[in-house]
Scaffold this motif. Structure first.
Motif, PDB file in Angstrom:
ATOM      1  N   CYS A 212      30.283  44.145  80.822  1.00  0.00           N
ATOM      2  CA  CYS A 212      30.754  44.115  82.208  1.00  0.00           C
ATOM      3  C   CYS A 212      32.014  44.952  82.380  1.00  0.00           C
ATOM      4  CB  CYS A 212      30.989  42.671  82.647  1.00  0.00           C
ATOM      5  SG  CYS A 212      29.460  41.728  82.858  1.00  0.00           S
ATOM      6  N   ASP A 213      32.944  44.865  81.438  1.00  0.00           N
ATOM      7  CA  ASP A 213      34.156  45.673  81.537  1.00  0.00           C
ATOM      8  C   ASP A 213      33.823  47.162  81.439  1.00  0.00           C
ATOM      9  OD1 ASP A 213      35.540  43.301  81.672  1.00  0.00           O
ATOM     10  OD2 ASP A 213      36.967  43.802  80.088  1.00  0.00           O
ATOM     11  N   ALA A 214      32.917  47.521  80.546  1.00  0.00           N
ATOM     12  CA  ALA A 214      32.542  48.926  80.406  1.00  0.00           C
ATOM     13  C   ALA A 214      31.888  49.449  81.683  1.00  0.00           C
ATOM     14  CB  ALA A 214      31.597  49.098  79.216  1.00  0.00           C
ATOM     15  N   ASP A 215      31.084  48.626  82.324  1.00  0.00           N
ATOM     16  CA  ASP A 215      30.391  49.035  83.539  1.00  0.00           C
ATOM     17  C   ASP A 215      31.357  49.204  84.704  1.00  0.00           C
ATOM     18  OD1 ASP A 215      28.118  49.724  85.015  1.00  0.00           O
ATOM     19  OD2 ASP A 215      27.706  47.653  85.591  1.00  0.00           O
ATOM     20  N   LEU A 216      32.397  48.368  84.766  1.00  0.00           N
ATOM     21  CA  LEU A 216      33.334  48.407  85.884  1.00  0.00           C
ATOM     22  C   LEU A 216      34.565  49.262  85.611  1.00  0.00           C
ATOM     23  CD1 LEU A 216      33.329  44.737  87.255  1.00  0.00           C
ATOM     24  CD2 LEU A 216      32.015  46.714  88.026  1.00  0.00           C
ATOM     25  N   ALA A 217      34.662  49.850  84.437  1.00  0.00           N
ATOM     26  CA  ALA A 217      35.851  50.638  84.099  1.00  0.00           C
ATOM     27  C   ALA A 217      36.066  51.796  85.066  1.00  0.00           C
ATOM     28  CB  ALA A 217      35.748  51.155  82.662  1.00  0.00           C
ATOM     29  N   VAL A 218      35.015  52.274  85.708  1.00  0.00           N
ATOM     30  CA  VAL A 218      35.151  53.348  86.692  1.00  0.00           C
ATOM     31  C   VAL A 218      36.128  52.969  87.796  1.00  0.00           C
ATOM     32  CG1 VAL A 218      33.184  52.549  88.069  1.00  0.00           C
ATOM     33  CG2 VAL A 218      33.850  54.963  88.142  1.00  0.00           C
ATOM     34  N   LEU A 219      36.272  51.686  88.070  1.00  0.00           N
ATOM     35  CA  LEU A 219      37.174  51.247  89.130  1.00  0.00           C
ATOM     36  C   LEU A 219      38.623  51.577  88.816  1.00  0.00           C
ATOM     37  CD1 LEU A 219      35.644  47.739  89.960  1.00  0.00           C
ATOM     38  CD2 LEU A 219      35.138  49.953  91.027  1.00  0.00           C
TER      39      LEU A 219
END
Length: 220
Positions: free
Chosen positions: A137-144
Motif C-alpha cells: 500500500c505504501d509503495a502504491d501511494l508513494a506517488v502522492l
C-alpha cells in the motif's frame, strides 16, 4: 519509455523464489502477458511507468516486508486489469493472479497471499500487523509524495484516464477522494513512509483539493 528487458528480469526476481521445485512453463510468457496488459492504450497513469515506480518503492521498503517477493508479485498484478470506467479492477486483477500464478508454479498459499494483497489496494488500509500489506500500500501511494512537477504530471495523467467524465463531475469525484485520503489518520504505514512521505503527500493532496475548489484553476 519503460525498459522491457529490465522489467522481465524483475519479474523473474519476483517469480522464481516464489515457485515450488517442480518443472514449470517458461516464466517469460507470464511477464510478456503482464507487460502487454500494462501497455494497453486506455492507460495514462496506470502504465508501465507506474508499475516500475511501485516495484522501485517495494525495493526501498523491502526490509519491512515479511515476504518481499510475494509483495513484488502483488505489485505486478495489482493493476494488471484496468479499465477506468469499471469499479472491479482490483477484484479482476486478483482473480487473474489466482489463475496465472498456480500455472506459473507458485504454491497455493503464496498465490492466495498475492490475491489478498491485490484486493487490499481497494482500500489501502492494511492491519497494524500486516507488514506485507503495509509495504504494498505504501509503495502504491508513494506517488502522492512526489515533487511538485511529478505530482502535477500524476494528476494530469489521472485526468486523462477519466477523459470521458465531464469536468464538474470529475472535480466533485476527485475532491471526494482527496478529502477521504486527508481524513485518514495516516496515509503511510511503514516507518519509512511515515517519515519520508507523509508530510509531503498531505501537502500535495491539500494543494490539489484547493485547486479543485470553486474559484480554483480549471480542470485540464
Amino acid at each position: 519509455m519503460a525498459d522491457l528487458d529490465a522489467l522481465r528480469s524483475r519479474w523473474l526476481r519476483a517469480l522464481l523464489p516464489a515457485r515450488d521445485g517442480a518443472c514449470h512453463p517458461d516464466p517469460y510468457r507470464y511477464a510478456d502477458e503482464l507487460l502487454r496488459r500494462w501497455s494497453e492504450p486506455q492507460r495514462r497513469y496506470h502504465t508501465l511507468a507506474h508499475l516500475t515506480a511501485v516495484l522501485d518503492h517495494v525495493d526501498v521498503l523491502e526490509e519491512y516486508a515479511d515476504n518481499p517477493d510475494v509483495v513484488r508479485l502483488a505489485a505486478w498484478f495489482h493493476d494488471a486489469v484496468y479499465l477506468p470506467d469499471r469499479s472491479t479492477n482490483e477484484e479482476r486483477s486478483a482473480r487473474l493472479a489466482e489463475r496465472a500464478l498456480p500455472e506459473a508454479g507458485v504454491p497455493a498459499e503464496k498465490t492466495a497471499e498475492v490475491a489478498r494483497l491485490v484486493r487490499l489496494t481497494v482500500t489501502h488500509a492494511p492491519a497494524g500487523d500486516d507488514r506485507d500489506g503495509q509495504v504494498l500500500c505504501d509503495a502504491d501511494l508513494a506517488v502522492l509524495a512526489s515533487p511538485p512537477s511529478a505530482y502535477a504530471a500524476y494528476t494530469a495523467a489521472v485526468r486523462e484516464e477519466y477523459h470521458f467524465v465531464p469536468n464538474d463531475a470529475f472535480r466533485e469525484g476527485r475532491a471526494a477522494v482527496l478529502r477521504q485520503l486527508l481524513g485518514l489518520p495516516r496515509l503511510f504505514h511503514t516507518p519509512h513512509g511515515r517519515r519520508e512521505w507523509e508530510a509531503t503527500a498531505r501537502y500535495n493532496l491539500a494543494g490539489e483539493l484547493e485547486m479543485l475548489s470553486p474559484g480554483g484553476a480549471p480542470a485540464p
